[in-house]
Structures are given as C-alpha cells and as structure tokens.
Scaffold this active site. Structure first.
Site, PDB file in Angstrom:
ATOM      1  N   ASN A   1      -5.883  -5.480  12.748  1.00 30.72           N
ATOM      2  CA  ASN A   1      -5.478  -4.973  14.058  1.00 30.72           C
ATOM      3  C   ASN A   1      -6.002  -3.544  14.161  1.00 30.72           C
ATOM      4  O   ASN A   1      -5.429  -2.631  13.576  1.00 30.72           O
ATOM      5  CB  ASN A   1      -3.943  -5.023  14.155  1.00 30.72           C
ATOM      6  N   TRP A   2      -7.081  -3.391  14.911  1.00 35.01           N
ATOM      7  CA  TRP A   2      -7.698  -2.059  15.010  1.00 35.01           C
ATOM      8  C   TRP A   2      -6.879  -1.114  15.895  1.00 35.01           C
ATOM      9  O   TRP A   2      -7.166   0.077  15.941  1.00 35.01           O
ATOM     10  CB  TRP A   2      -9.121  -2.171  15.561  1.00 35.01           C
ATOM     11  N   LYS A   3      -5.919  -1.679  16.640  1.00 32.56           N
ATOM     12  CA  LYS A   3      -5.126  -0.872  17.583  1.00 32.56           C
ATOM     13  C   LYS A   3      -6.073  -0.112  18.519  1.00 32.56           C
ATOM     14  O   LYS A   3      -7.079  -0.685  18.927  1.00 32.56           O
ATOM     15  CB  LYS A   3      -4.157   0.039  16.817  1.00 32.56           C
TER      16      LYS A   3
ATOM     17  N   HIS B   1       3.576  -7.493  19.323  1.00 38.05           N
ATOM     18  CA  HIS B   1       3.491  -6.423  18.324  1.00 38.05           C
ATOM     19  C   HIS B   1       4.550  -5.354  18.635  1.00 38.05           C
ATOM     20  O   HIS B   1       4.817  -5.062  19.798  1.00 38.05           O
ATOM     21  CB  HIS B   1       2.098  -5.803  18.329  1.00 38.05           C
TER      22      HIS B   1
ATOM     23  N   GLU C   1       4.551  -2.243  18.586  1.00 32.89           N
ATOM     24  CA  GLU C   1       4.134  -1.107  19.417  1.00 32.89           C
ATOM     25  C   GLU C   1       4.139  -1.492  20.893  1.00 32.89           C
ATOM     26  O   GLU C   1       4.463  -0.676  21.762  1.00 32.89           O
ATOM     27  CB  GLU C   1       2.747  -0.607  18.961  1.00 32.89           C
TER      28      GLU C   1
ATOM     29  N   GLU D   1       6.658  -8.182  10.520  1.00 31.61           N
ATOM     30  CA  GLU D   1       6.258  -6.778  10.462  1.00 31.61           C
ATOM     31  C   GLU D   1       7.481  -5.879  10.648  1.00 31.61           C
ATOM     32  O   GLU D   1       7.818  -5.515  11.781  1.00 31.61           O
ATOM     33  CB  GLU D   1       5.253  -6.472  11.575  1.00 31.61           C
TER      34      GLU D   1
ATOM     35  N   GLY E   1       2.423   1.593   9.532  1.00 28.21           N
ATOM     36  CA  GLY E   1       1.784   2.898   9.626  1.00 28.21           C
ATOM     37  C   GLY E   1       2.472   3.988   8.832  1.00 28.21           C
ATOM     38  O   GLY E   1       2.151   5.159   8.983  1.00 28.21           O
TER      39      GLY E   1
ATOM     40  N   SER F   1       1.734  -1.482   6.394  1.00 30.58           N
ATOM     41  CA  SER F   1       1.181  -0.724   5.263  1.00 30.58           C
ATOM     42  C   SER F   1       0.609  -1.615   4.161  1.00 30.58           C
ATOM     43  O   SER F   1       0.733  -1.306   2.973  1.00 30.58           O
ATOM     44  CB  SER F   1       2.225   0.241   4.698  1.00 30.58           C
TER      45      SER F   1
ATOM     46  N   GLY G   1      -3.187  -3.105   9.766  1.00 32.34           N
ATOM     47  CA  GLY G   1      -3.525  -2.062  10.724  1.00 32.34           C
ATOM     48  C   GLY G   1      -4.498  -1.064  10.122  1.00 32.34           C
ATOM     49  O   GLY G   1      -5.705  -1.293  10.074  1.00 32.34           O
ATOM     50  N   GLY G   2      -3.965   0.039   9.619  1.00 30.99           N
ATOM     51  CA  GLY G   2      -4.787   1.143   9.112  1.00 30.99           C
ATOM     52  C   GLY G   2      -5.913   0.723   8.178  1.00 30.99           C
ATOM     53  O   GLY G   2      -7.059   1.165   8.333  1.00 30.99           O
TER      54      GLY G   2
HETATM   55  P1  PGA Z   1      -0.387  -0.828   9.300  1.00 33.58           P
HETATM   56  O1  PGA Z   1      -0.159  -1.622  10.689  1.00 33.58           O
HETATM   57  O2  PGA Z   1      -1.115  -1.774   8.393  1.00 33.58           O
HETATM   58  O3  PGA Z   1      -1.199   0.379   9.674  1.00 33.58           O
HETATM   59  O4  PGA Z   1       0.960  -0.486   8.773  1.00 33.58           O
HETATM   60  C1  PGA Z   1       0.181  -2.973  10.699  1.00 33.58           C
HETATM   61  C2  PGA Z   1       0.322  -3.456  12.115  1.00 33.58           C
HETATM   62  O5  PGA Z   1       0.821  -2.718  12.962  1.00 33.58           O
HETATM   63  O6  PGA Z   1      -0.061  -4.599  12.441  1.00 33.58           O
END
Ligand code: PGA
Length: 251
Positions: free
Chosen positions: A6-8, A92, A94, A164, A170, A209, A230-231
């Site tokens: 997930n590049w966000k 998600h 967010e 999640e 994050g 994470s 994500g990251g």
């Molecule tokens: P993260 O994000 O790996 O940066 O913790 C995961 C996500 O939000 O899907």
C-alpha cells in the site's frame, strides 16, 4: 499467500512511481504460492498498471466508490478501477479515520468490487484506545460482520481480509505474533460461522509495521496468510524480502 504493498500517498511524483514500480519488478522474487500486488495512488494506477503489464505483479487500488457512475467528485467507480486493477483495498483505517469510510460504505464497496471481478482486501482493526478498553475483539468483529453483510457466499479466494491494528500502522511497532495470530484466528472463526468451509481459503493478511525483519515470524502463524505492507512497500529491497519470506511459508 498474498503480499500487498500500500503505497498510500507516495511517492511524490509520477516519474518516481514508475521508477518504484520498475524497481519492484526487478527485485521481487515471484515464487509460486505468493500473489503480489502493489497499490499506488489512484492517479497513477494507469501508469503503474502499464509498467507492471505482462508481469506476475498485479496492480491494486487503495479505494473506490461503490456507484457505477455519477456526480461523485474526486471518486473512481468500480468499473474504472477494474479496467486497471485486480485488487482494491477497502476500509483502510486511514480512510475510516480521515474520509468517513463507515462500515456501511465498506459493505457497499465490497459488493461492488465483487460484482466487477475485483478482489476486495477488507481492512479491519482496533485503535489503541479500543484495545485498552478491552474492545478489540468487538470492534474487529463488528467491522468484519458489517463489511461483509451483503456478501451471500464466498467464492474461494475472491476476497481477502487484512487485520490491521491501528496502533501498529506506521508506528514501527508491529503486533506481537500472539496478537497477530489472535486477530487472524478471530477473523477466521467469524468467516467460518458466516460462510462455512470456503472460509479456510480466504487469505487473512496482517498489516501494521511489517518489515523484512519481522515478516517471516508473522507468516509462520497459522492464521496469517500474507501482509498488507505500507512503509516497507516503498523500499523495493525490503518489499522483496517480505515477498521472499511469504514464499518460504507458502503451503
Ligand atoms: P505500515 O502500514 O506497514 O506502514 O505500518 C500498513 C498499512 O497501513 O496498510
């Protein structure tokens, strides 16, 4: 196993997005038994999908609307997304937090995604406050049951669920293997109650994470069948390592 990046809202430019997709293509091992998806910002879905075309890495969307067309400024319809992507992340945290993505909206989007042949990756998870209040299971159950409320039956791997925990996203602090397994097992039991035997084939991802360092330990868990990353998905070598770990745990 399914590993989705997930590049966000990253990287900063289209040229960077193309370069990132190319690099991911170069270094990611495409082992049997692992489906790999990258989910760029919608504005670059077309470009990234083209870059990945013909490869074993699929493109996914980070969100979409449920309606086929109409006056929904800024949105993308399921058919638009389905032209470019195979997967779509829905619910998600967010988007739940910043874009008022309610359980009801997730439910509509799940039905729309399935109707257009997209694999929904439905994300569920509790906040730290909810966990500390002893409500983690209640929240995850509610999000899952409500999000899948209008799904009549499960068609094999047509859907994926991502556990999640919001406090792990994050933050650099992933859930412990025990907590990740507990979340996965809860999701599996709810899916079993709702859908019976096909629930066993649903990939349950862990997200929050995930790194090259902790992926193998997470993938060894019985109810973790991959990751939503994500990251680390913005670092091709780390992402490749996570995919490699998934391959080593693939049945
Ligand atoms: P993260 O994000 O790996 O940066 O913790 C995961 C996500 O939000 O899907």
């Amino acid at each position: 196993m399914l590993v989705a990046g997930n590049w966000k809202m990253n990287p900063p430019s289209k040229a960077d997005a193309i370069a990132l997709a190319r690099r991911v293509l170069e270094v990611t091992p495409l082992d049997a038994g692992v489906d790999v998806v990258v989910c760029p910002p919608t504005i670059w879905l077309d470009t990234v999908a083209l870059t990945l075309q013909g490869s074993a890495i699929a493109a996914g969307a980070q969100t979409m609307h449920w309606e086929d067309a109409g006056a929904f400024t800024g949105e993308s319809s399921p058919s638009m997304v389905a032209e470019l992507a195979t997967h779509v992340i829905l619910g998600h945290s967010e988007r739940r937090q910043y874009d008022n993505e309610t359980d009801e909206k997730v439910a509509r989007k799940v039905v729309a995604a399935l109707g257009h042949g997209l694999v929904p990756i439905v994300a569920v998870g509790e906040t730290l406050a909810e966990r500390e209040a002893g409500e983690a299971e209640t929240v995850v159950s509610r999000q899952l049951v409500a999000g899948l409320a209008d799904v009549a039956s499960l068609d094999d791997r047509a859907i994926a669920i991502a556990y999640e925990p919001v406090w792990a996203i994050g933050t650099g602090v992933a859930a412990s293997p025990a907590d990740a397994q507990a979340g996965g097992a809860l999701i599996r039991s709810i899916l079993r109650d709702r859908f019976g035997a096909p629930a066993e084939a649903v990939p349950i991802l862990y997200g929050g994470s995930v790194t090259a360092a902790n992926a193998a330990e997470l993938f060894a868990l019985p109810d973790v069948d991959g990751a939503l990353v994500g990251g680390a998905s913005l670092k091709p070598d780390d992402f490749a390592e996570i995919v490699r770990a998934a391959g080593a745990s693939a049945p």
